[in-house]
Design an enzyme around this catalytic site. Structure first.
Site, PDB file in Angstrom:
ATOM      1  N   TYR A   9       0.866  -1.183   0.000  1.00  0.00           N
ATOM      2  CA  TYR A   9       0.000   0.000   0.000  1.00  0.00           C
ATOM      3  C   TYR A   9       0.900   1.231   0.000  1.00  0.00           C
ATOM      4  CZ  TYR A   9      -3.157   3.651   1.523  1.00  0.00           C
ATOM      5  OH  TYR A   9      -3.877   4.814   1.586  1.00  0.00           O
ATOM      6  N   GLU A  53      -3.122   7.582  -4.303  1.00  0.00           N
ATOM      7  CA  GLU A  53      -3.069   6.295  -3.596  1.00  0.00           C
ATOM      8  C   GLU A  53      -2.884   5.145  -4.580  1.00  0.00           C
ATOM      9  OE1 GLU A  53      -5.908   4.860  -0.164  1.00  0.00           O
ATOM     10  OE2 GLU A  53      -6.659   4.095  -2.078  1.00  0.00           O
TER      11      GLU A  53
END
Ligand code: ADP
Ligand code: MG
Length: 376
Positions: free
Chosen positions: A106, A189
């Site tokens: 992530y 992101e």
């Protein structure tokens, strides 16, 4: 403003971030031809403004040509329901080369307003359950503020990979930072950022939120807006020149001036309720604009009541009353309407409402308003 994954990936490419090859498909007729261009195995991905598409059945792996045809036909046009975004129709799919995934990471950059800095957030636990990791194993998520002496390598090293991988991750971080700064993004992101079995770092997903207030200086980004994905009420409000934001409470508010609008939301809070929206009709609103604003306001399905709180300065209270009266006449409204007016032509405004034959509760002050809202 949000954009689609395929648009975000195009931007990533421009900033030197690796993404799988893919092709966008927006009609059933083109499915076959698109899949021929991307040799299966491939992943078919619903292009809607929503996270967690995988869990909702909007991201699926196809092992061969026939399976790809079937899945693409299923996903294109489906109604995708997710917790975050509700139900959305899938008008476009991305058909993407399947990547041999070894690890899912992530990575995001976002604003940490309390610390007045941009924060890098990175974790080994990428994929579909980062929110769950944040709850049960927050120590697996590393956050570093980007300050003058920012050195992503220090943090990246904590993930435990070798130099070859670390260099690639650091390069992605630097590219994301450039993108965020240059395009006035509030969030970039990548979840997951994957390491492939061939030791290549690739962005498999892409999410970017832009600062609406900076869009005027980014025509290229504004052109990426998909009106079908915007909140229809907010879109209508933009067209009508109203400052409107949909909220999740039950008291619809119509107010002039952002400061008064915020104070009004506090007052609703004091009465134990929550505002259904923020709506600032502005200083010099005409009765036509008031009518439009009122129509917008009451198209909200969750309304328990409407609270109109107007300080009549340039906007005269009788104009306001006229606009509200006209709107109510042309609509079928079955929720209570509470009005507090103060300032220019206050009495004339109250007369218009009281003689309209419609039901209003005109209150004299905010304490009275609180009592009425409390007892709804
Ligand atoms: P969402 O976050 O909306 O669920 P993602 O794009 O992150 O959608 O996809 C969900 C999961 O599907 C990823 O975590 C990854 O495991 C898998 N996936 C997505 N794209 C690919 C791809 N090109 N190749 C292989 N797996 C993929
Ligand atoms: Mg994802």
């Amino acid at each position: 403003m949000k954009i689609h994954e395929y648009q975000a990936k195009d931007l990533f490419k421009k900033y030197g971030i690796n993404v799988p090859s893919s092709i966008l498909c927006d009609s059933k007729e083109k499915i076959k031809q698109c899949i021929e261009q991307i040799n299966p195995p491939c992943v078919i991905k619903a292009q809607v403004h929503s996270g967690a598409r995988g869990k909702a059945g909007g991201v699926k792996l196809a092992h061969n040509f026939d399976e790809a045809l079937k899945i693409a036909d299923e996903i294109l046009g489906m109604e995708l329901t997710s917790k975050q975004a509700g139900t959305k129709k899938v008008n476009k799919i991305l058909i993407e080369n399947a990547v041999d995934i070894d690890k899912e990471l992530y990575l995001s950059l976002t604003f940490d307003r309390a610390n007045e800095a941009i924060a890098m957030i990175i974790s080994n636990q990428g994929g579909m359950d980062i929110e769950e990791t944040a709850k049960i194993a927050p120590e697996k998520i590393y956050t570093e503020l980007i300050k003058d002496n920012f050195n992503p390598l220090q943090t990246v090293k904590k993930l435990g990979y070798d130099d070859e991988i670390n260099t690639q991750i650091v390069s992605v971080v630097n590219s994301l930072y450039e993108l965020l700064k240059e395009k006035d993004a509030l969030l970039v992101e990548i979840n997951p950022l994957v390491i492939t079995k061939q030791k290549k770092v690739i962005a498999l997903d892409a999410k970017i939120n832009f600062d609406d207030n900076a869009l005027f200086r980014h025509e290229d980004i504004l052109a990426l807006k998909d009106e079908k994905e915007e909140n229809p009420f907010e879109l209508q409000a933009q067209k009508d020149g109203l400052n409107y934001i949909k909220l999740d409470g039950t008291i619809g508010c119509m107010v002039n001036g952002a400061g008064l609008a915020m104070a009004t939301m506090d007052i609703i809070g004091l009465a134990g309720k929550k505002a259904a929206n923020f709506l600032d009709v502005g200083g010099g609103a005409s009765s036509e604009k008031i009518e439009k604003a009122f129509k917008l306001l009451i198209s909200d399905e969750n309304l328990e009541a409407v609270f109109i709180n107007i300080f009549g300065g340039i906007l005269r209270c009788d104009f306001l009353a006229e606009g509200v009266k006209n709107a109510i006449h042309s609509l079928n409204i079955n929720v209570p309407v509470i009005v507090r007016m103060e300032g220019t032509n206050k009495d004339a405004g109250a007369d218009i409402l009281n003689n309209s034959g419609l039901k209003f509760t005109v209150v004299n002050n905010l304490n009275e308003a609180i009592e009425v809202i409390k007892n709804l």
